[in-house]
Write an enzyme that holds these catalytic residues in place. Structure first.
Site, PDB file in Angstrom:
ATOM      1  N   ASP A 128       0.827  -1.201   0.000  1.00  0.00           N
ATOM      2  CA  ASP A 128       0.000   0.000   0.000  1.00  0.00           C
ATOM      3  C   ASP A 128       0.863   1.253   0.000  1.00  0.00           C
ATOM      4  OD1 ASP A 128      -2.189  -1.558   0.064  1.00  0.00           O
ATOM      5  OD2 ASP A 128      -3.031  -0.725   1.923  1.00  0.00           O
ATOM      6  N   GLU A 174       3.887   1.673  -1.134  1.00  0.00           N
ATOM      7  CA  GLU A 174       4.535   1.922  -2.429  1.00  0.00           C
ATOM      8  C   GLU A 174       3.525   2.540  -3.397  1.00  0.00           C
ATOM      9  OE1 GLU A 174       6.991  -1.209  -3.766  1.00  0.00           O
ATOM     10  OE2 GLU A 174       7.509  -0.187  -5.637  1.00  0.00           O
ATOM     11  N   ASP A 193       0.932   4.357  -2.507  1.00  0.00           N
ATOM     12  CA  ASP A 193       0.699   5.729  -2.065  1.00  0.00           C
ATOM     13  C   ASP A 193       1.839   6.656  -2.481  1.00  0.00           C
ATOM     14  OD1 ASP A 193      -1.701   4.998  -1.029  1.00  0.00           O
ATOM     15  OD2 ASP A 193      -0.988   4.756   1.033  1.00  0.00           O
ATOM     16  N   SER A 228     -38.073   4.833  -3.778  1.00  0.00           N
ATOM     17  CA  SER A 228     -37.815   3.501  -3.265  1.00  0.00           C
ATOM     18  C   SER A 228     -38.683   2.523  -4.059  1.00  0.00           C
ATOM     19  CB  SER A 228     -38.164   3.493  -1.787  1.00  0.00           C
ATOM     20  OG  SER A 228     -37.754   2.294  -1.226  1.00  0.00           O
ATOM     21  N   LEU A 229     -38.793   1.288  -3.593  1.00  0.00           N
ATOM     22  CA  LEU A 229     -39.590   0.299  -4.336  1.00  0.00           C
ATOM     23  C   LEU A 229     -40.616  -0.358  -3.417  1.00  0.00           C
ATOM     24  CD1 LEU A 229     -36.757  -1.601  -6.248  1.00  0.00           C
ATOM     25  CD2 LEU A 229     -38.539  -0.197  -7.299  1.00  0.00           C
ATOM     26  N   GLU A 232     -34.039  -7.505 -13.164  1.00  0.00           N
ATOM     27  CA  GLU A 232     -32.647  -7.333 -12.697  1.00  0.00           C
ATOM     28  C   GLU A 232     -32.537  -7.809 -11.269  1.00  0.00           C
ATOM     29  OE1 GLU A 232     -32.244  -3.118 -12.720  1.00  0.00           O
ATOM     30  OE2 GLU A 232     -32.203  -2.993 -14.896  1.00  0.00           O
ATOM     31  N   LYS A 245     -31.803  -7.467  -7.422  1.00  0.00           N
ATOM     32  CA  LYS A 245     -31.834  -6.322  -6.507  1.00  0.00           C
ATOM     33  C   LYS A 245     -30.594  -6.404  -5.632  1.00  0.00           C
ATOM     34  CE  LYS A 245     -34.867  -3.911  -3.263  1.00  0.00           C
ATOM     35  NZ  LYS A 245     -33.948  -3.716  -2.178  1.00  0.00           N
ATOM     36  N   ASP A 272     -27.828  -5.620  -2.872  1.00  0.00           N
ATOM     37  CA  ASP A 272     -27.962  -5.186  -1.489  1.00  0.00           C
ATOM     38  C   ASP A 272     -26.797  -4.280  -1.143  1.00  0.00           C
ATOM     39  OD1 ASP A 272     -29.244  -5.011   0.843  1.00  0.00           O
ATOM     40  OD2 ASP A 272     -28.776  -7.025   1.553  1.00  0.00           O
ATOM     41  N   ARG A 291     -28.563   8.632  -1.470  1.00  0.00           N
ATOM     42  CA  ARG A 291     -29.982   8.857  -1.633  1.00  0.00           C
ATOM     43  C   ARG A 291     -30.504   9.822  -0.566  1.00  0.00           C
ATOM     44  NH1 ARG A 291     -34.421   6.164   0.508  1.00  0.00           N
ATOM     45  NH2 ARG A 291     -36.281   6.347  -0.781  1.00  0.00           N
ATOM     46  N   GLU A 345     -26.419   1.190  -7.567  1.00  0.00           N
ATOM     47  CA  GLU A 345     -26.098   0.691  -6.239  1.00  0.00           C
ATOM     48  C   GLU A 345     -24.586   0.531  -6.090  1.00  0.00           C
ATOM     49  OE1 GLU A 345     -28.942   0.383  -4.619  1.00  0.00           O
ATOM     50  OE2 GLU A 345     -28.697  -1.049  -2.962  1.00  0.00           O
ATOM     51  N   TYR A 386     -28.701   1.109 -12.286  1.00  0.00           N
ATOM     52  CA  TYR A 386     -30.009   0.488 -12.519  1.00  0.00           C
ATOM     53  C   TYR A 386     -31.066   1.447 -13.049  1.00  0.00           C
ATOM     54  CZ  TYR A 386     -30.816   2.061  -7.666  1.00  0.00           C
ATOM     55  OH  TYR A 386     -30.906   2.787  -6.528  1.00  0.00           O
ATOM     56  N   LYS A 391     -39.304  -4.183 -13.758  1.00  0.00           N
ATOM     57  CA  LYS A 391     -39.671  -2.836 -14.185  1.00  0.00           C
ATOM     58  C   LYS A 391     -40.385  -2.911 -15.519  1.00  0.00           C
ATOM     59  CE  LYS A 391     -35.369  -1.356 -12.188  1.00  0.00           C
ATOM     60  NZ  LYS A 391     -34.011  -0.858 -12.375  1.00  0.00           N
ATOM     61  N   LYS A 451     -38.989 -10.020  -3.068  1.00  0.00           N
ATOM     62  CA  LYS A 451     -37.928 -10.273  -2.103  1.00  0.00           C
ATOM     63  C   LYS A 451     -37.632 -11.764  -1.952  1.00  0.00           C
ATOM     64  CE  LYS A 451     -36.713  -7.313   0.445  1.00  0.00           C
ATOM     65  NZ  LYS A 451     -36.097  -6.065   0.757  1.00  0.00           N
ATOM     66  N   CYS A 507      -6.742 -28.771  25.194  1.00  0.00           N
ATOM     67  CA  CYS A 507      -7.427 -29.306  24.019  1.00  0.00           C
ATOM     68  C   CYS A 507      -8.626 -30.135  24.478  1.00  0.00           C
ATOM     69  CB  CYS A 507      -6.477 -30.171  23.209  1.00  0.00           C
ATOM     70  SG  CYS A 507      -7.312 -31.031  21.866  1.00  0.00           S
ATOM     71  N   CYS A 537      -7.716 -33.930  23.490  1.00  0.00           N
ATOM     72  CA  CYS A 537      -6.603 -34.720  24.015  1.00  0.00           C
ATOM     73  C   CYS A 537      -5.982 -34.119  25.260  1.00  0.00           C
ATOM     74  CB  CYS A 537      -5.539 -34.928  22.944  1.00  0.00           C
ATOM     75  SG  CYS A 537      -4.570 -33.458  22.610  1.00  0.00           S
ATOM     76  N   CYS A 553      -3.927 -26.900  19.239  1.00  0.00           N
ATOM     77  CA  CYS A 553      -3.448 -28.091  19.915  1.00  0.00           C
ATOM     78  C   CYS A 553      -2.266 -28.577  19.085  1.00  0.00           C
ATOM     79  CB  CYS A 553      -4.552 -29.148  19.930  1.00  0.00           C
ATOM     80  SG  CYS A 553      -3.934 -30.797  20.286  1.00  0.00           S
ATOM     81  N   CYS A 600      -3.486 -36.394  18.508  1.00  0.00           N
ATOM     82  CA  CYS A 600      -4.767 -35.903  19.030  1.00  0.00           C
ATOM     83  C   CYS A 600      -5.897 -36.561  18.238  1.00  0.00           C
ATOM     84  CB  CYS A 600      -4.832 -34.387  18.882  1.00  0.00           C
ATOM     85  SG  CYS A 600      -6.468 -33.699  19.140  1.00  0.00           S
TER      86      CYS A 600
HETATM   87  S1  IVH Z   1     -34.818   0.527  -9.274  1.00  0.00           S
HETATM   88  C1  IVH Z   1     -37.544   4.086  -8.798  1.00  0.00           C
HETATM   89  N1  IVH Z   1     -33.237  -1.533  -9.559  1.00  0.00           N
HETATM   90  O1  IVH Z   1     -33.407  -1.057  -3.926  1.00  0.00           O
HETATM   91  C2  IVH Z   1     -36.867   2.800  -8.827  1.00  0.00           C
HETATM   92  N2  IVH Z   1     -33.378  -0.489  -7.414  1.00  0.00           N
HETATM   93  O2  IVH Z   1     -35.667  -1.025  -2.094  1.00  0.00           O
HETATM   94  C3  IVH Z   1     -35.538   2.909  -8.293  1.00  0.00           C
HETATM   95  N3  IVH Z   1     -31.914  -1.482  -5.725  1.00  0.00           N
HETATM   96  O3  IVH Z   1     -33.437   2.402  -3.398  1.00  0.00           O
HETATM   97  C4  IVH Z   1     -34.957   1.621  -7.917  1.00  0.00           C
HETATM   98  N4  IVH Z   1     -31.027  -3.018  -7.028  1.00  0.00           N
HETATM   99  O4  IVH Z   1     -31.190   1.302  -3.928  1.00  0.00           O
HETATM  100  C5  IVH Z   1     -33.732  -0.601  -8.713  1.00  0.00           C
HETATM  101  N5  IVH Z   1     -31.839  -3.317  -9.969  1.00  0.00           N
HETATM  102  C6  IVH Z   1     -32.317  -2.406  -9.121  1.00  0.00           C
HETATM  103  C7  IVH Z   1     -31.913  -2.317  -7.777  1.00  0.00           C
HETATM  104  C8  IVH Z   1     -32.467  -1.348  -6.945  1.00  0.00           C
HETATM  105  C9  IVH Z   1     -31.053  -2.482  -5.811  1.00  0.00           C
HETATM  106  C10 IVH Z   1     -32.191  -0.722  -4.481  1.00  0.00           C
HETATM  107  C11 IVH Z   1     -32.229   0.764  -4.686  1.00  0.00           C
HETATM  108  C12 IVH Z   1     -33.538   1.199  -4.110  1.00  0.00           C
HETATM  109  C13 IVH Z   1     -33.908   0.074  -3.221  1.00  0.00           C
HETATM  110  C14 IVH Z   1     -35.375  -0.027  -3.005  1.00  0.00           C
END
Ligand code: IVH
Length: 671
Positions: free
Chosen positions: A32, A34, A36, A81-82, A112, A114, A116, A135, A172, A224, A290, A314, A408, A411, A426, A432
């Site tokens: 690291d 080197e 830097d 959000s979703l 797609e 989702k 995390d 966000r 994401e 996304y 979507k 989910k 241990c 043994c 051990c 053992c």
């Molecule tokens: S679409 C208006 N696509 O999930 C639609 N969201 O629970 C915007 N997320 O805030 C979201 N993978 O951070 C979309 N393929 C994906 C995603 C995704 C992860 C997250 C995103 C969102 C959250 C909602």
């Protein structure tokens, strides 16, 4: 090219190469510090000669100074959000609502994973990354531009044609599992706090005021959606088309994205990903569906915080809470003692879990775990279930502290902790019983000698009845002896004897792996087998010779030499061979692997071919191509302008050839 220009170019090339080694290959060739130092040198050069700065220079990935705080950034459009679907019925309802509103028979959906991680918005102006924000509450987020710039896969500059004047992309930021596991492993070894899960790791890494810290975290980004675009080109017709274009501009998108014709296709996609979820290289918590047509999306609009045109189906959670009823201490093959929590069974990550690893004594301290505690258990991928955190406010009055044993458990010998190691061991070796049992289990396992039908219960029976003391004794077993054991019939005894007999015909790499030498996993075993070709030269190899083998350092070399120096190990190996265990001696290398085992470095400017071309040709012949010269380098191809690598090769006495010589050798190798 001026001297400064050449120096800046060289530094940039080096930094880009090192970053790739660090992030993509997981094989950094420099420290690291080197890295830097080179970064600092480039930064200074660019400050003194601003005309040398380029928008995609590695210096642009890391801010020079830590921030005092994050600037608020107001999103042009709220970041939504979703809504969630937890069942197939929820999904069908969603589709019905969409079709009713649009008065359509079937809808094309973009599917797609989702991811995390953490939602971010990134803006490119005329192709240059100028702004990134979290966000936040959906309207206003935090400016984290410098941190997002430090993420390797995020382009600082877009490539390709028709770059828009303004482009805001949402996506994401996440931490792939391998990076997360490795980061936590290192944290545990260094005595610092590991992250609970990749999502927290991504969030914690992104919200660093010092982007130098973010840079060292293995983060990735996946787009996304399109936030806002100003461009001469026409608007996109569909989400999938927009994603495709983002990808062409160099922005990472999901490689798993797919468009389907109807909700039935969504169901099939969900099933497919649910099945392969554990094998993905990153955590996903569901699938996002979507409406693909952007005009239809517009028509559907949004309610308060979520669009009507998308839904997240989910998956079952990968984290659940349960209670720790006790802790057992298991002695592994190498004597390492691992504390394992006994849990109230809980369904997590698709299976019922009743044990979770606690890694080592430090981890118990760090978690502050007591028996009776409620904990968060996490299971993702093939990873063994882990206790990720203690839920402090659920501790019962009768919770009891956990005492790590001094002896241990198998043994009774005194446990030892090597300086700088987190693990108590051990040291009785095969004396053992726990280590004997584990080493036999390892020897027979699928990737080792692959003896079918020899589970741990049978191993226990064989040990208890004294039929087996070392792995060699397995090859002395006969059907009568086995048939006398409890739960064995004549048929099962015959099957086991046949399976053991079959395993005699093996390969050198399996055999080396099966021996269970400390820190010699499958990859190292393969490399040792390829390098030495047979067992005798390996047994005779010195620590120095062993280190000539790819990825073998002084520690592993020491373990190998130590293993073969042990008379009991030598006796067992001799017996195995006398009892008929054998392997084919590999043929000498033939085309395609002519340079296998060799490491080459290409440096300076080549005339007849590009450096990439030269490297590709070397790889095609089986060589490893490295970005830096070390004692393991076989030879260096140096063109005009070669600098430090050439010097280092000369100092180390490594063969250096010029392009003409290289081309003539290439001709003969390829002939
Ligand atoms: S679409 C208006 N696509 O999930 C639609 N969201 O629970 C915007 N997320 O805030 C979201 N993978 O951070 C979309 N393929 C994906 C995603 C995704 C992860 C997250 C995103 C969102 C959250 C909602």
């Amino acid at each position: 090219m001026s001297e400064h220009q050449a120096r800046a170019k060289e530094l940039r090339e080096r930094l880009v190469r090192w970053s790739k080694e660090y992030y993509q290959d997981d094989a950094p060739s420099v420290s690291d510090s080197e890295f830097d130092r080179a970064l600092q040198a480039l930064r200074q050069l660019e400050q003194e000669h601003p005309e040398l700065a380029t928008p995609d220079s590695p210096t642009q990935r890391v801010g020079a100074e830590p921030l005092k705080g994050f600037e608020p950034v107001t999103h042009r459009h709220p970041m939504l959000s979703l809504d969630n679907a937890f069942s197939s019925d929820d999904l069908i309802d969603f589709d019905r609502r969409v079709r009713e509103r649009l008065d359509a028979a079937a809808i094309r959906y973009a599917c797609e994973p989702k991811l995390d991680g953490i939602a971010v918005s990134i803006v490119w102006r005329d192709g240059d990354l100028v702004l990134a924000a979290t966000r936040g509450d959906g309207r206003t987020g935090e400016g984290i531009t410098q941190n997002v710039r430090s993420i390797e896969c995020v382009p600082l500059q877009l490539k390709g044609a028709d770059i828009p004047a303004y482009l805001e992309v949402r996506g994401e930021v996440y931490m792939p599992r391998a990076g997360f596991e490795q980061f936590n492993k290192r944290a545990r070894e260094e005595g610092s706090k590991p992250f609970v899960n990749p999502r927290n790791a991504a969030a914690g890494s992104l919200r660093q005021l010092d982007s130098g810290i973010t840079r060292k975290r293995p983060l990735a980004f996946c787009a996304y959606s399109l936030g806002h675009m100003e461009s001469d080109g026409g608007p996109f017709a569909s989400h999938s088309e927009a994603m495709q274009q983002l990808s062409e501009w160099g922005i990472p998108i999901s490689e798993y994205g797919r468009v389907v014709d109807s909700i039935a296709g969504c169901e099939a996609y969900y099933e497919e990903l649910a099945e392969s979820r554990q094998r993905l290289s990153f955590d996903i918590d569901g699938i996002v569906f979507k409406v693909d047509d952007l005009a239809l999306q517009q028509q559907l609009g949004a309610v308060s915080r979520a669009p009507r045109w998308a839904i997240a189906r989910k998956f079952p959670a990968q984290e659940e809470m349960t209670v720790v009823r006790g802790v057992e201490f298991q002695v592994g093959r190498t004597g390492a003692v691992t504390p394992v929590a006994r849990l109230d069974p809980v369904f997590v990550g698709g299976v019922t879990v009743s044990n979770a690893t606690l890694h080592n004594a430090d981890e118990i301290d760090r978690l502050g775990l007591m028996t009776g505690d409620t904990v968060v258990v996490r299971r993702a991928g093939d990873v063994i279930p882990q206790v990720a955190a203690v839920v402090a406010d659920r501790r019962p009055d009768d919770a009891e502290p956990i005492a790590f044993p001094e002896q241990c458990p198998a043994c009774d010998s005194t446990l030892v902790r090597a300086p700088g190691e987190a693990v108590w061991r051990c040291e009785s070796g095969l004396g053992c019983p726990a280590q004997r049992r584990a080493s036999i289990a390892h020897f027979v396992s699928r990737r080792a000698m692959d003896i079918d039908g020899l589970g741990e219960k049978i191993i226990d029976q064989l040990l208890a009845s004294d039929l087996v003391q070392t792995v060699a004794d397995l090859y002395r077993l006969n059907t009568e002896q086995l048939a006398d054991l409890e739960r064995f019939g004549e048929k099962s005894a015959e099957n086991l004897v046949a399976a053991i007999a079959k395993s005699r015909d093996t390969s050198l790499e399996r055999f080396i792996y099966a021996l269970g030498i400390r820190e010699v996993g499958e990859t190292t075993a393969r490399q040792l087998a390829a390098y030495f070709g047979n067992l005798d030269p390996l047994i005779q190899a010195s620590v120095e010779q062993l280190q000539e083998v790819e990825d073998v350092g002084p520690v592993v070399a020491g373990h190998v030499v130590g293993f073969f120096a042990e008379p009991a190990n030598r006796r067992t190996m001799d017996s195995l061979i006398d009892l008929g265990v054998h392997w084919p001696i590999p043929e000498p290398d033939q085309g395609g692997s002519q340079l296998s085992g060799q490491t080459w470095v290409v440096t300076g400017k080549l005339e007849a071919m590009s450096r990439d071309g030269a490297e590709e040709a070397l790889r095609a012949l089986g060589a490893k191509v490295s970005g830096s010269v070390s004692g393991k380098t076989t030879a260096v191809v140096a063109g005009p302008g070669a600098g430090s690598k050439l010097k280092k090769a000369e100092t180390l006495g490594i063969e250096v050839i010029d392009e003409t010589e290289f081309l003539s050798r290439l001709n003969s190798w390829q002939a």
